[in-house]
Design a protein around this motif. Structure first.
Motif, short mmCIF file in Angstrom:
data_model
loop_
_atom_site.label_atom_id
_atom_site.label_comp_id
_atom_site.label_asym_id
_atom_site.label_seq_id
_atom_site.Cartn_x
_atom_site.Cartn_y
_atom_site.Cartn_z
N ALA A 150 13.42 18.94 15.82
CA ALA A 150 14.22 18.24 16.65
C ALA A 150 15.08 17.11 16.29
O ALA A 150 14.37 16.40 15.30
N GLY A 151 16.24 17.00 16.52
CA GLY A 151 16.82 15.59 16.21
C GLY A 151 17.45 15.61 14.87
O GLY A 151 17.66 14.49 14.27
N ILE A 152 17.93 16.78 14.15
CA ILE A 152 18.61 16.81 12.71
C ILE A 152 19.74 17.39 12.78
O ILE A 152 20.08 17.93 11.93
N PRO A 153 20.77 16.86 13.65
CA PRO A 153 22.33 17.79 13.58
C PRO A 153 22.85 17.34 12.25
O PRO A 153 23.86 18.18 11.90
N HIS A 154 22.39 16.23 11.44
CA HIS A 154 23.11 15.87 10.31
C HIS A 154 22.70 16.81 9.17
O HIS A 154 23.34 16.68 8.02
N THR A 155 21.76 17.67 9.18
CA THR A 155 21.55 18.70 8.19
C THR A 155 21.50 20.10 9.00
O THR A 155 20.46 20.41 9.32
N PRO A 156 22.72 20.35 9.29
CA PRO A 156 22.86 21.72 10.00
C PRO A 156 22.18 22.96 9.49
O PRO A 156 21.57 23.97 10.31
N LYS A 157 22.25 23.20 8.29
CA LYS A 157 21.38 24.63 7.58
C LYS A 157 20.17 24.30 7.72
O LYS A 157 19.34 25.42 8.06
N LEU A 158 19.44 22.86 7.63
CA LEU A 158 17.90 22.99 7.68
C LEU A 158 17.62 23.09 9.35
O LEU A 158 16.55 23.70 9.60
N GLN A 159 18.61 22.59 10.03
CA GLN A 159 18.22 22.50 11.47
C GLN A 159 18.13 24.06 11.91
O GLN A 159 17.27 24.39 12.57
N ASP A 218 -3.43 11.85 27.36
CA ASP A 218 -2.09 11.92 27.85
C ASP A 218 -1.19 12.80 27.36
O ASP A 218 -0.58 12.43 26.16
N PHE A 219 -1.23 14.25 27.57
CA PHE A 219 -0.49 15.04 26.79
C PHE A 219 1.16 15.02 27.28
O PHE A 219 1.94 15.51 26.58
N ASP A 220 1.39 14.36 28.24
CA ASP A 220 2.87 14.16 28.65
C ASP A 220 3.47 13.08 27.60
O ASP A 220 4.66 13.41 27.18
N ALA A 221 2.63 12.06 27.27
CA ALA A 221 3.29 11.05 26.33
C ALA A 221 3.25 11.95 24.93
O ALA A 221 4.02 11.57 24.05
N PHE A 222 2.30 12.62 24.75
CA PHE A 222 2.35 13.32 23.33
C PHE A 222 3.54 14.24 23.14
O PHE A 222 3.99 14.28 22.06
N SER A 223 3.81 14.89 24.29
CA SER A 223 5.07 15.88 24.28
C SER A 223 6.20 15.05 24.05
O SER A 223 7.11 15.39 23.22
N ARG A 224 6.42 13.73 24.47
CA ARG A 224 7.53 12.80 23.98
C ARG A 224 7.43 12.44 22.56
O ARG A 224 8.47 12.24 21.90
N GLY A 225 5.99 12.35 22.19
CA GLY A 225 5.92 11.63 20.66
C GLY A 225 6.44 12.84 19.98
O GLY A 225 7.04 12.50 18.67
N ILE A 226 6.25 14.15 20.36
CA ILE A 226 6.91 15.13 19.29
C ILE A 226 8.24 15.75 19.61
O ILE A 226 8.55 16.74 19.08
N TRP A 227 9.00 15.12 20.54
CA TRP A 227 10.14 15.40 20.94
C TRP A 227 10.47 16.70 21.36
O TRP A 227 11.40 17.32 21.25
N LEU A 228 9.38 17.22 22.36
CA LEU A 228 9.62 18.61 22.85
C LEU A 228 10.75 18.52 23.82
O LEU A 228 11.36 19.55 23.53
N LYS A 229 10.97 17.46 24.60
CA LYS A 229 12.08 17.58 25.39
C LYS A 229 13.43 17.87 24.66
O LYS A 229 14.42 18.42 25.09
N GLU A 230 13.72 16.92 23.67
CA GLU A 230 14.72 16.97 22.81
C GLU A 230 15.08 18.37 22.37
O GLU A 230 16.22 18.91 22.25
#
Length: 296
Positions: free
Chosen positions: A274-283, A137-149
């Motif tokens: 994905a999902g790391i706005p609290h570390t803007p430089k690293l993001q 299930d590659f769609d579920a895998f894409s959610r696991g790696i936060w592709l949409k985010e």
């Protein structure tokens, strides 16, 4: 079957809690910010939203039954309207800290400590091969790696990110889907086993295994960033590591994940960006890393 973490916060956390006659000191919030980890002298407690903790506990028991080298569960229960479970410690220092100490003292990771990585990864890989799913299930895998985010965060690159993931479907399509840790890197690995299972999901065999060696590539060298690389693997260590993965796979009669190495590295880089706005430089660094290495 997928495992996805909800993302609702529960406010501030006390520095210490008393559970079952033990005092635990705060260590960290977990990703998703609805649970936290505390530590006593020889044990850890994971505590938070009941649904989240029960899901993590069930996952932990599943991995334990499959032979994954995980910490033993010592107790479970409720505390102040939250669920918890207590697990034994796997040691005082994770391999990330051990590798950093090696590099600080000697300039490179020692053979002895690199062998610890090979040993625990070997145990983990063999356990993974007992969890093969009948479906991919590659769609579920894409959610696991936060592709949409990441697509939402980088809308100007969203089409190219999705197109690059479509190449993953083809390149890694021959690999069986297994239960992956999700954040398999030396900071979650000890010579005695693996911790922090809450990001687990089903995905291609090799995603975790390639992540362990490629994770550090998404960190800059400069200490000007919020987090930075404190160790690197030598080319010889990387070659030895990948050879070991191929050997394990071939002995079990499975395709070798190194043939899909770049696809799996892309997936890992997406998850880390994905999902790391609290570390803007690293993001920003990780955005650039994904764009320059996989979308150019």
């Amino acid at each position: 079957m997928t495992f996805e973490s909800p993302r609702r916060t529960l406010g501030s956390r006390p520095e210490k809690i008393e559970v079952g006659g033990q005092t635990f000191s705060f260590v960290t919030r977990q990703r998703g910010d609805i649970s936290a980890i505390y530590k006593s002298k020889e044990t850890y407690i994971r505590i938070g939203e009941t649904v989240k903790i029960h899901r993590d506990l069930a996952l932990h028991r599943t991995m334990e039954a499959a032979g994954f080298p995980v910490a033993p569960i010592l107790a479970e229960g409720q505390h102040n309207n939250e669920a918890y479970f207590i697990e034994g410690s796997l040691g005082d220092e994770h391999l990330g800290a051990i590798f950093a100490e090696d590099v600080e003292k000697e300039g490179l990771i020692s053979d002895e400590n690199f062998d610890h990585l090979l040993n625990v990864v070997g145990k983990f890989a063999r356990a993974q091969l007992s969890t093969v799913s009948e479906t991919r299930d590659f769609d579920a895998f894409s959610r696991g790696i936060w592709l949409k985010e990441l697509c939402d965060e980088l809308p100007e690159y969203a089409e190219r990110l999705r197109a690059r993931f479509e190449k993953v479907r083809g390149g890694a399509g021959s690999l069986p889907f297994v239960l992956n840790h999700g954040d398999f890197n030396p900071n979650n690995l000890y010579p005695a086993g693996v911790i922090d299972l809450e990001d687990s999901f089903y995905g291609p065999y090799g995603y975790d295994l390639i992540s362990a060696i490629s994770h550090i590539d998404s960190f800059p060298d400069s200490s000007e960033y919020e987090f930075f690389a404190k160790y690197r693997f030598t080319p010889e260590q990387k070659q030895r590591y990948l050879h070991n993965l191929d050997t394990i796979s071939e002995e079990a009669g499975f395709p070798t994940p190194t043939h899909s190495k770049e696809d799996l590295e892309f997936c890992r880089a997406v998850w880390l960006a994905a999902g790391i706005p609290h570390t803007p430089k690293l993001q920003k660094y990780r955005y650039d890393f994904v764009i320059e290495n996989f979308l150019a």
